[in-house]
Design an enzyme around this catalytic site. Structure first.
Site, PDB file in Angstrom:
ATOM      1  CG  ASP A 153      -1.858   1.183   1.208  1.00  0.00           C
ATOM      2  OD1 ASP A 153      -2.334   1.529   0.118  1.00  0.00           O
ATOM      3  OD2 ASP A 153      -2.113   1.764   2.275  1.00  0.00           O
TER       4      ASP A 153
ATOM      5  CD  GLU B 172      -3.581   1.615  -3.359  1.00  0.00           C
ATOM      6  OE1 GLU B 172      -4.703   2.117  -3.165  1.00  0.00           O
ATOM      7  OE2 GLU B 172      -2.568   1.969  -2.744  1.00  0.00           O
TER       8      GLU B 172
ATOM      9  CB  CYS C 210     -14.152  -4.892   6.560  1.00  0.00           C
ATOM     10  SG  CYS C 210     -13.719  -6.064   7.856  1.00  0.00           S
TER      11      CYS C 210
ATOM     12  CB  CYS D 204     -16.749  -9.227   7.302  1.00  0.00           C
ATOM     13  SG  CYS D 204     -17.117  -7.459   7.366  1.00  0.00           S
TER      14      CYS D 204
ATOM     15  CB  CYS E 188     -15.351  -3.718  10.444  1.00  0.00           C
ATOM     16  SG  CYS E 188     -16.631  -4.388   9.368  1.00  0.00           S
TER      17      CYS E 188
ATOM     18  CB  CYS F 125     -16.947  -8.347  11.299  1.00  0.00           C
ATOM     19  SG  CYS F 125     -15.391  -7.552  10.834  1.00  0.00           S
TER      20      CYS F 125
ATOM     21  CG  ASP G 159      -1.580   3.364   5.747  1.00  0.00           C
ATOM     22  OD1 ASP G 159      -2.382   3.813   4.906  1.00  0.00           O
ATOM     23  OD2 ASP G 159      -0.871   4.089   6.467  1.00  0.00           O
TER      24      ASP G 159
HETATM   25 ZN   LIG Z   1     -15.700  -6.407   8.828  1.00  0.00          ZN
END
Ligand SMILES: [Zn+2]
Length: 381
Positions: free
Chosen positions: A192, A276, A332, A335, A351, A354, A361
């Site tokens: 990243d 990326e 996330c 999940c 999140c 979850c 990062d």
């Molecule tokens: Zn999550």
């Protein structure tokens, strides 16, 4: 065995008469370049289809030397290389890839190229034999592998310092066949881009620049301040300019070495590297908000990516770019929930689906890696 191009560069410590000879070679090369350029220019003005012929131009060199006998005192191969260099510049102009070649000025004298013919350029302990210049003391700071063969050699001056670069090819030592069919989370990594570090992955953090680099920057700022108090054109001013040029050069080298080391490390350790697909130029133009401009320019992330790409290619490994619009930060990694409320300044987040707490990062790096693996395994989706 894989053969790769390599350049080894060393600081030279010529004595005063050797320095004079190097300067003389630079001067003669410049003269030959300019004389031959005006010749081409005349031909071109007569006939806009005039095509340059390397060999015919080189054949003119002996005549030219009769006219200017001092040209015989410098490395004749260097003068030939200058003519070849001019031909390339002229050809590029002809292919509409550049402007008409410009005359060289003394202040732009930088270096000359010569060739290693029948071992004419060789290293002997802490000296290097250079045609016409003789044995010059140099610092042999890194071991050159036995397989390294060099044909081209450049001699250059930057600021007050002299350098020699051996340009050639060698067998790639760390090369090992890797199995393209094997792709899992152990032989791949997602990187990243980060503003405060060179990169962050799920398992590694590479800081942006080491402390010694910052020290050099402080030093540079101090010397530039001193310069601003000096009288332009004075001896002190000229001296100070050279000093600053040397610091600049040290900084460039420190950066380059640092980025090389980082990219070599990643390329050796992983088979697949996912990053990326950032538009770095666009990002550095976009100044609002974060003031990204100067930061990105200094990070050297683009340079790093480039180095990483070719180092991986040497090894038959892969650098894979993940789609620019893939929301690596918002997802996330546990999940898959997409947090569209995430702000740029949120360094950590929880999140809502979850309940896992994320470092922004690291989470992004995990997502980049997951997406990269998915792309490789299901290229059609
Ligand atoms: Zn999550």
């Amino acid at each position: 065995m894989k053969i790769v191009k390599r350049t080894y560069r060393f600081r030279l410590y010529p004595n005063d008469s050797q320095k004079q000879l190097i300067e003389k070679t630079l001067g003669c090369s410049r003269q030959v370049y300019n004389d031959f350029l005006s010749l081409c220019k005349k031909e071109y003005e007569k006939d806009h289809n005039y095509k340059i012929n390397k060999f015919e131009l080189i054949k003119l060199l002996p005549k030219h030397k009769e006219k200017y006998p001092y040209l015989n005192e410098v490395d004749s191969v260097a003068l030939q290389q200058t003519v070849i260099h001019l031909c390339d510049a002229y050809k590029n102009f002809f292919r509409h890839q550049s402007d008409f070649p410009k005359f060289k000025k003394k202040k732009n004298d930088y270096g000359y190229i010569t060739m290693n013919i029948n071992n004419s350029i060789r290293i002997e302990r802490n000296e290097i034999q250079i045609p016409k210049i003789g044995k010059v003391r140099f610092v042999y700071h890194r071991n050159i592998p036995k397989s390294f063969q060099y044909s081209m050699v450049s001699v250059s001056r930057i600021g007050k310092h002299y350098y020699v670069a051996l340009i050639g090819e060698e067998e790639y030592q760390e090369y090992k066949e890797f199995n393209k069919d094997v792709l899992d989370s152990s032989n791949s990594i997602g990187l990243d881009f980060s503003l405060t570090n060179l990169f962050i992955s799920d398992s590694e953090v590479k800081e942006n620049m080491p402390k010694y680099y910052e020290k050099s920057l402080t030093n540079l700022a101090r010397e530039q301040r001193k310069l601003s108090h000096m009288i332009k054109g004075s001896n002190n001013y000229q001296e100070q300019l050279l000093k600053i040029a040397n610091i600049h050069e040290r900084i460039t080298n420190q950066r380059k070495n640092y980025l090389h080391k980082a990219s070599r490390y990643i390329a050796n350790k992983y088979d697949y590297v996912f990053v990326e697909d950032l538009d770095l130029q666009e990002m550095s133009k976009r100044k609002e908000g974060f003031k990204l401009g100067p930061v990105i320019n200094d990070l050297g992330y683009g340079v790093f990516l480039n180095q990483l790409k070719y180092k991986l290619e040497w090894l038959n490994k892969k650098l894979v770019k993940v789609n620019r619009y893939f929301p690596s930060s918002q997802l996330c990694s546990e999940c898959g929930y997409r947090n569209i409320d995430l702000l740029l300044q949120n360094k950590t987040w929880v999140c809502p689906n979850c309940g896992v707490k994320h470092n922004r990062d690291i989470n992004a790096a995990v997502n980049i890696k997951k997406e990269g693996i998915r792309m490789m395994l299901n290229p059609s989706n």
